[in-house]
Design a protein around this motif. Structure first.
Motif, PDB file in Angstrom:
ATOM      1  N   THR B 158     -25.255  -0.490   6.808  1.00 12.94           N
ATOM      2  CA  THR B 158     -25.474   0.987   6.080  1.00 12.94           C
ATOM      3  C   THR B 158     -25.038   0.691   4.761  1.00 12.94           C
ATOM      4  N   GLY B 159     -24.365  -0.647   4.187  1.00 11.08           N
ATOM      5  CA  GLY B 159     -24.291  -0.918   2.854  1.00 11.08           C
ATOM      6  C   GLY B 159     -23.013  -0.309   2.649  1.00 11.08           C
ATOM      7  N   LYS B 160     -22.398   0.716   3.198  1.00 13.96           N
ATOM      8  CA  LYS B 160     -21.347   1.345   2.817  1.00 13.96           C
ATOM      9  C   LYS B 160     -19.754   0.580   3.074  1.00 13.96           C
ATOM     10  N   PRO B 161     -18.953   0.740   2.303  1.00 12.68           N
ATOM     11  CA  PRO B 161     -17.852   0.268   2.199  1.00 12.68           C
ATOM     12  C   PRO B 161     -16.696   0.627   3.277  1.00 12.68           C
ATOM     13  N   VAL B 162     -15.709  -0.148   3.662  1.00  9.98           N
ATOM     14  CA  VAL B 162     -14.840   0.431   4.528  1.00  9.98           C
ATOM     15  C   VAL B 162     -13.888   1.114   3.868  1.00  9.98           C
ATOM     16  N   GLN B 163     -13.427   2.515   4.369  1.00 14.69           N
ATOM     17  CA  GLN B 163     -12.317   3.319   3.770  1.00 14.69           C
ATOM     18  C   GLN B 163     -11.268   3.244   4.548  1.00 14.69           C
ATOM     19  N   ILE B 164     -10.270   2.995   3.650  1.00 16.19           N
ATOM     20  CA  ILE B 164      -8.784   2.791   4.324  1.00 16.19           C
ATOM     21  C   ILE B 164      -7.790   3.923   3.604  1.00 16.19           C
ATOM     22  N   ILE B 165      -7.275   4.457   4.403  1.00 12.06           N
ATOM     23  CA  ILE B 165      -5.836   5.207   3.628  1.00 12.06           C
ATOM     24  C   ILE B 165      -4.763   4.907   4.629  1.00 12.06           C
ATOM     25  N   SER B 166      -3.693   4.431   3.532  1.00 12.64           N
ATOM     26  CA  SER B 166      -2.602   3.800   4.680  1.00 12.64           C
ATOM     27  C   SER B 166      -1.319   4.395   3.651  1.00 12.64           C
ATOM     28  N   ARG B 167      -0.274   4.819   4.669  1.00 11.50           N
ATOM     29  CA  ARG B 167       0.839   5.269   4.004  1.00 11.50           C
ATOM     30  C   ARG B 167       2.105   4.768   4.717  1.00 11.50           C
ATOM     31  N   THR B 168       3.094   4.123   4.042  1.00 12.93           N
ATOM     32  CA  THR B 168       4.251   3.619   4.898  1.00 12.93           C
ATOM     33  C   THR B 168       5.425   4.276   5.087  1.00 12.93           C
ATOM     34  N   GLY B 169       5.309   5.606   4.661  1.00  7.65           N
ATOM     35  CA  GLY B 169       6.472   6.292   4.814  1.00  7.65           C
ATOM     36  C   GLY B 169       6.448   7.370   4.099  1.00  7.65           C
ATOM     37  N   ALA B 170       7.270   8.456   4.482  1.00 13.01           N
ATOM     38  CA  ALA B 170       7.339   9.850   3.889  1.00 13.01           C
ATOM     39  C   ALA B 170       7.410   9.807   2.066  1.00 13.01           C
ATOM     40  N   ARG B 171       8.153   8.865   2.215  1.00 17.63           N
ATOM     41  CA  ARG B 171       8.594   8.749   0.429  1.00 17.63           C
ATOM     42  C   ARG B 171       7.660   7.974  -0.312  1.00 17.63           C
ATOM     43  N   ALA B 172       6.764   7.141   0.439  1.00 23.39           N
ATOM     44  CA  ALA B 172       5.809   6.518  -0.330  1.00 23.39           C
ATOM     45  C   ALA B 172       4.605   7.341  -0.558  1.00 23.39           C
ATOM     46  N   ALA B 173       3.583   6.863  -1.162  1.00 22.43           N
ATOM     47  CA  ALA B 173       2.417   7.371  -1.705  1.00 22.43           C
ATOM     48  C   ALA B 173       1.156   6.925  -0.557  1.00 22.43           C
ATOM     49  N   ALA B 174       0.377   7.524  -0.353  1.00 27.47           N
ATOM     50  CA  ALA B 174      -0.692   7.070   0.305  1.00 27.47           C
ATOM     51  C   ALA B 174      -1.815   6.702  -0.464  1.00 27.47           C
ATOM     52  N   HIS B 175      -2.393   5.540  -0.326  1.00 29.20           N
ATOM     53  CA  HIS B 175      -3.181   4.735  -0.855  1.00 29.20           C
ATOM     54  C   HIS B 175      -4.616   4.786  -0.235  1.00 29.20           C
ATOM     55  N   TYR B 176      -5.568   4.870  -1.171  1.00 28.31           N
ATOM     56  CA  TYR B 176      -6.968   5.133  -0.680  1.00 28.31           C
ATOM     57  C   TYR B 176      -7.753   3.855  -1.310  1.00 28.31           C
ATOM     58  N   PHE B 177      -8.485   3.365  -0.186  1.00 32.50           N
ATOM     59  CA  PHE B 177      -9.153   2.072  -0.776  1.00 32.50           C
ATOM     60  C   PHE B 177     -10.442   2.167  -0.060  1.00 32.50           C
ATOM     61  N   GLU B 178     -11.596   1.510  -1.153  1.00 32.25           N
ATOM     62  CA  GLU B 178     -12.753   1.263  -0.390  1.00 32.25           C
ATOM     63  C   GLU B 178     -13.228  -0.227  -0.730  1.00 32.25           C
ATOM     64  N   VAL B 179     -13.346  -1.019   0.175  1.00 30.35           N
ATOM     65  CA  VAL B 179     -13.564  -2.435   0.269  1.00 30.35           C
ATOM     66  C   VAL B 179     -14.831  -2.925   1.020  1.00 30.35           C
ATOM     67  N   GLN B 180     -15.190  -4.301   0.418  1.00 31.01           N
ATOM     68  CA  GLN B 180     -16.202  -4.804   1.277  1.00 31.01           C
ATOM     69  C   GLN B 180     -15.735  -6.379   1.285  1.00 31.01           C
ATOM     70  N   ILE B 181     -16.460  -7.233   1.894  1.00 31.33           N
ATOM     71  CA  ILE B 181     -16.389  -8.716   1.982  1.00 31.33           C
ATOM     72  C   ILE B 181     -17.383  -9.115   0.906  1.00 31.33           C
ATOM     73  N   ASP B 182     -16.836 -10.368   0.241  1.00 36.21           N
ATOM     74  CA  ASP B 182     -17.848 -10.813  -0.524  1.00 36.21           C
ATOM     75  C   ASP B 182     -17.970 -12.295   0.150  1.00 36.21           C
ATOM     76  N   THR B 183     -19.137 -11.965   1.278  1.00 34.31           N
ATOM     77  CA  THR B 183     -19.469 -13.182   2.105  1.00 34.31           C
ATOM     78  C   THR B 183     -19.625 -14.245   1.751  1.00 34.31           C
ATOM     79  N   LYS B 184     -19.904 -14.757   0.366  1.00 40.54           N
ATOM     80  CA  LYS B 184     -19.965 -15.978   0.098  1.00 40.54           C
ATOM     81  C   LYS B 184     -18.767 -16.772  -0.140  1.00 40.54           C
ATOM     82  N   LYS B 185     -17.604 -16.089  -0.404  1.00 44.06           N
ATOM     83  CA  LYS B 185     -16.209 -16.620  -0.891  1.00 44.06           C
ATOM     84  C   LYS B 185     -15.359 -16.269   0.276  1.00 44.06           C
ATOM     85  N   ASN B 186     -15.582 -15.104   1.229  1.00 45.71           N
ATOM     86  CA  ASN B 186     -14.728 -14.480   2.205  1.00 45.71           C
ATOM     87  C   ASN B 186     -13.602 -14.014   1.440  1.00 45.71           C
TER      88      ASN B 186
END
Lengths: 368, 651
Positions: B158-186
């Motif tokens: 689909t060409g869509k990147p992976v979307q990730i939200i992660s938060r390590t605790g109530a006091r930490a902020a939630a991070h939002y990422f969109e990532v893909q692999i560079d297949t040549k370099k891994n």
């Protein structure tokens, strides 16, 4: 079920009512109602050399009501006994299949049938035959008419006079029940009885009026003779003191047919005393005949594995231990061939009538 | 024909006889270059379980769920997992129905520990990056391929990147990422990276948009999640299906399975090459120190014995051992008796939890579970667990006998459904859905002589009957037949253990069936006698020409029948219906409710004041369509079993 007019019950009916009594007496004593039924198998068969017949052994099996494995059979046995008693009272005869239908119904408040198929009811009739020492004929159960008779015999069937000498070449069709109550032998002037395995050969002999020329009774059972034919042969043999000759194909099955006529069968060992004809003679086709009568080898048929196996079994039967018989069977095995009666036509269409039988009778060439 | 053929072959032969040098070695050398793992797997995606769209959807869900559970468990958190599969919106037009759709968005949310910001890109967008490969500890994931492979598949289809939200605790902020692999370099390529507002105090959410197909039935996402729920009763799982249903698999065990320990390799499981590498890499300065320090179950005494057998000095420097000496050492290790590896590195599900899982998800009359003692293959400790759910459940069983309406005519037969058992397989709590016949568990099920336990089994086939067979292998290293982790390799030690487990389950089932059969046959006996007495009395009356006291005979016979069938004792058996006495780790379900270690399912108290009876119909919601037509039948019977008396009558 329907009740016939009240008359004093016959001996067979009394025996059947005895089944009910077994139940009633046991119930009174708080015991499990039990029928003890003689075992019908090869293991429970003895050969009585003195009388020359196969007899049933003494082993019995108990059929009890309150045993899950046997309860249904017990119930079915009582139902069959009831149906048979009904026949006795009404003076009717019937077939195995009709007994099945008569006794089949759905049991109260269930979806279970008393019988699901005829295979369940047939053996019960045989069980009752042996248990009550009553022949199937006496129980008024008949099979198909499957035999013919022609010759100087006069019978009475339902009051009709049947002169077997005046029935053309078709003869009289032997009913399955030929007990004195049903068939009366009024007269028999024959010198001997010829029991032929196959209908075709019987037709040949009848067409050629062999019986008139040699003053004999011609009987056939179209293969393994049914009870009616065997019983009629036995009655003629016993009541008129005339010998019985058996004419069969030269193969193990022919030998066995002869032995059934003579000593009785293993299945129906319990009725040998009423059916067997220990003095019956084996007139042909013998394994020695091809030589004596110059039958060419090419009209023989190669024995197959089944034939050979059966022949070897026959060699072990106690009633085939006579020296002549061992020779007869071994000779067939050695030649590797069997011969049909029909093969005699290779010489001449009327070879059986004109040459074979006359010579056999003249030379008294038979086996005992 | 033959001449022309001969001609062509001769003409073709000429160039091979006189090869024109088209490519020089230098040119060929210039073409050689490194292949990145990512490139390799892009071309060979079937190796990772992305052979077809249907399987791809399952694999994506599976990888995300495995990661979520592993993370939460390792952090000591009771996992709450939300799986959402929805049809991806296709440029403006109305989305097609789930069964027709080809694009899906998979979102898996957990309450795990979260991931620190820097680690998010490599975890989700770099193949063979992970925490689990280099250690010997039991976990779902092993290789560090799964989730990034799923991301790569998304990118590919689909060409869509992976979307990730992660938060390590109530006091930490939630991070939002969109990532893909560079297949040549891994290597990961980051498209988007920002802090966002996210409600949950802690956890991770992954969203993948992929090409896939949603199809119910065998080896579907639905089946996978249902089986996850069976083997992981400590997980609270909610599944939002693409068709808009919500399926809840509530938690029935409220404690985490014991944390598996990390162990050192056992000497028996080491191959020669690995031994050489370890000799080279070790920090120890003496051979005995290396042996005792880098392996499990090697004491100083055992190390001494190995050195003696190998005719090597205790103080030899490990780095200097190679060639013949290394071979001698390897042989000496194999020849020395060494204790089996510790088994605390393996955490079995446990009999109670398996029972709860099976009971929760599968309707039946009898459940049992066995956890085998730890065993070892190639130096890797493992534990086999087996379980059984048998029967159709009391409601179904009660519904069945109503079918025959008319007495049978000659030749007619009552229909017997002849379904085969279903095998559900697990490796480290992960359901295995593909390649059943290549799996050691399946072979062990076939090889078990089920007939000994009163179960029908044709030669070379699965056992027959309404039965679910559960097999779980827990190990620090599960030997899969391929990277997509679909079947367990067939080691003799493993298969033997599985069979032992199944046999124990079978014996218990056999006992249960025999007991039930006995009670039933007593009941049937009495039934039969009652029917037959009627017939016999009638026939006797007719035989006697009507001169018979029928009622008297009937009572007399009935009295004998009662005496013969065990009288009061039978009544007890019939009433009690066996019971789980003497059957360890088993649940027996009767119309009156479950007996044994059955869990009370959430929501049970709510139904008509009969808590023991409630669980079975309630599970209907959580486990729809386990067998075809089942839910419908259950609903039908639910109405029929409104009163207890009605139920008894039917039995």
């Amino acid at each position: 079920m329907a009740q016939a007019k009240v008359k004093s019950p016959g001996p067979v009916e009394k025996k059947l009512v005895g089944v009910a009594d077994t139940v009633i007496v046991a119930a009174d004593k708080s015991k499990d109602p039990t029928l003890s039924i003689p075992v019908r198998s090869l293991a429970n068969v003895n050969f009585n050399e003195k009388r020359g017949i196969i007899e049933m052994g003494k082993r019995k099996q108990a059929r009890t009501f309150f045993n899950v494995g046997m309860a249904k059979k017990f119930m079915q046995t009582v139902l069959v006994a009831d149906a048979l008693a009904e026949l006795q009272r009404a003076g009717l005869t019937t077939s195995l299949r009709e007994i099945y239908y008569r006794t089949k119904h759905t049991m109260k408040d269930s979806h279970e049938n008393t019988f699901d198929n005829q295979n369940e009811s047939d053996p019960l009739i045989e069980d009752l035959e042996v248990t009550l020492a009553a022949l199937r004929e006496e129980l008024h159960v008949r099979a198909e008419n499957a035999g013919s008779i022609v010759g100087p015999v006069v019978l009475a069937d339902d009051g009709d006079r049947v002169d077997c000498a005046r029935l053309g070449k078709g003869g009289y069709s032997v009913p399955s029940i030929v007990e004195p109550e049903f068939i009366e032998i009024r007269r028999c002037t024959a010198d001997f009885i010829l029991l032929v395995e196959k209908g075709t050969q019987w037709n040949r002999l009848s067409e050629d009026k062999f019986w008139r020329r040699y003053n004999c009774v011609l009987l056939t059972g179209n293969g393994q003779p049914p009870r009616g034919v065997r019983r009629l042969a036995r009655r003629l043999h016993e009541e008129y003191k005339i010998p019985v000759y058996v004419l069969v194909d030269n193969d193990p099955w022919g030998y066995y047919i002869y032995s059934v006529v003579k000593q009785g069968s293993i299945n129906l060992a319990f009725e040998s005393q009423r059916m067997a004809i220990p003095k019956a003679k084996f007139i042909g086709l013998s394994s020695a005949d091809p030589d004596h009568y110059g039958l060419p080898r090419n009209v023989g048929i190669k024995l197959n594995d089944k034939d050979i196996g059966r022949a070897k079994e026959l060699l072990k039967y106690r009633w085939f231990q006579k020296k002549d018989w061992q020779e007869e069977i071994k000779r067939m095995l050695a030649s590797g061939l069997k011969y049909e009666l029909d093969a005699l036509a290779n010489k001449d269409f009327r070879y059986l009538t004109k040459t074979y039988l006359p010579r056999k009778l003249k030379e008294q060439d038979w086996l005992d | 024909m033959s001449t022309s053929l001969a001609k062509t072959t001769t003409t073709e032969k000429i160039p091979t006889a006189e090869p024109k040098a088209t490519v020089s070695a230098a040119e060929m050398g210039a073409r050689q270059r490194e292949i990145s793992v990512s490139e390799f797997f892009t071309k060979n995606r079937h190796l990772l379980g992305f052979d077809n769209p249907r399987k791809a959807l399952l694999t994506c869900v599976k990888e995300a769920v495995d990661n979520a559970l592993d993370a939460a468990e390792e952090a000591g958190i009771l996992p709450d997992v939300l799986v959402k599969v929805e049809v991806a919106p296709s440029n403006g037009s109305a989305p097609p129905p789930a069964s027709q759709a080809t694009r899906f968005r998979v979102t898996v949310t957990d309450n795990g520990p979260g991931i620190v910001r820097q680690q998010i890109p490599p975890i989700f967008a770099k193949l063979l990056y992970g925490s689990k490969f280099h250690r010997l500890r039991m976990s779902r994931g092993q290789q560090g391929i799964g989730i990034s492979a799923a991301g790569m598949y998304a990118q590919l289809t689909t060409g869509k990147p992976v979307q990730i939200i992660s938060r390590t605790g109530a006091r930490a902020a939630a991070h939002y990422f969109e990532v893909q692999i560079d297949t040549k370099k891994n290597e990961p390529r980051i498209f988007e990276n920002k802090k966002i507002d996210w409600k949950p105090p802690r956890g991770t959410q992954v969203t993948l948009e992929i090409e896939g197909r949603y199809q119910k039935g065998r080896a579907s996402v639905d089946e996978y999640l249902e089986q996850v729920a069976i083997a992981n009763p400590h997980v609270n799982l909610v599944y939002l299906t693409p068709e808009g249903e919500t399926r809840e698999y509530p938690r029935t065990i409220h404690e985490l399975p014991p944390q598996p320990k990390e162990i050192k390799p056992h000497p028996y499981g080491i191959e020669f090459g690995i031994l050489l590498r370890m000799l080279h890499d070790t920090k120890s300065h003496s051979l005995s120190g290396f042996l005792a320090g880098d392996f499990s179950r090697v004491s100083a005494a055992v190390a001494q014995e190995i050195c003696k057998t190998a005719k090597l000095s205790l103080n030899a420097r490990p780095r200097n051992i190679h060639g013949e000496d290394a071979e001698a050492l390897y042989k000496a290790i194999q020849a020395t008796k060494i204790m089996a590896p510790p088994s605390n590195c393996v955490s079995p599900i446990g009999e109670k939890a398996i029972l709860h899982g099976l009971y929760k998800q599968i309707k039946g009359d009898f459940y049992t579970a066995v956890t085998r003692p730890p065993s070892v293959y190639r130096g890797n400790p493992f534990v086999i667990e087996a379980g059984l759910a048998y029967g159709k459940g009391p409601e179904q069983a009660a519904a069945a006998p109503e079918a025959p309406a008319a007495p049978l005519a000659e030749g007619e037969q009552r229909e017997d459904d002849s379904e085969l058992a279903r095998v559900i397989r697990y490796a480290n709590r992960v359901p295995l859905l593909y390649q059943q016949s290549a799996c050691a568990t399946f072979k062990a099920v076939l090889e078990t002589a089920w007939r000994n336990y009163g179960i029908a089994q044709s030669k070379g086939a699965l056992p027959g009957g309404p039965m679910v067979v559960f097999v779980h292998m827990a190990s620090v290293w599960v030997p899969f037949t391929s990277e997509s982790k679909e079947a367990i390799a067939d080691y003799d030690e493993i298969r033997k253990e599985i069979k032992l487990g199944l046999q124990e389950c079978g014996r218990r089932l056999g006992m249960f069936l025999r007991r039930r059969e006995r009670a039933k046959s007593e009941f049937r006996r009495r039934n039969i006698f009652e029917l037959y007495i009627e017939e016999v009395v009638e026939a006797c009356a007719r035989l006697k020409g009507g001169k018979l006291a029928k009622e008297k005979l009937k009572t007399q016979l009935q009295k004998i029948a009662t005496k013969r069938t065990g009288g009061a004792r039978t009544d007890e058996i019939l009433g009690g219906d066996g019971g789980p006495e003497g059957l360890p780790h088993s649940i027996i379900v009767t119309p009156e409710g479950p007996e044994g270690e059955a869990p009370v399912l959430p929501g049970a108290e709510a139904s008509d004041g009969a808590p023991a009876e409630a669980p079975a119909p309630k599970t209907e919601k959580a486990a729809p369509g386990r067998r075809k037509g089942k839910a419908k039948a259950a609903r039908a019977t639910k109405a029929a079993r409104s009163t207890k008396t009605a139920k008894r009558k039917r039995r």
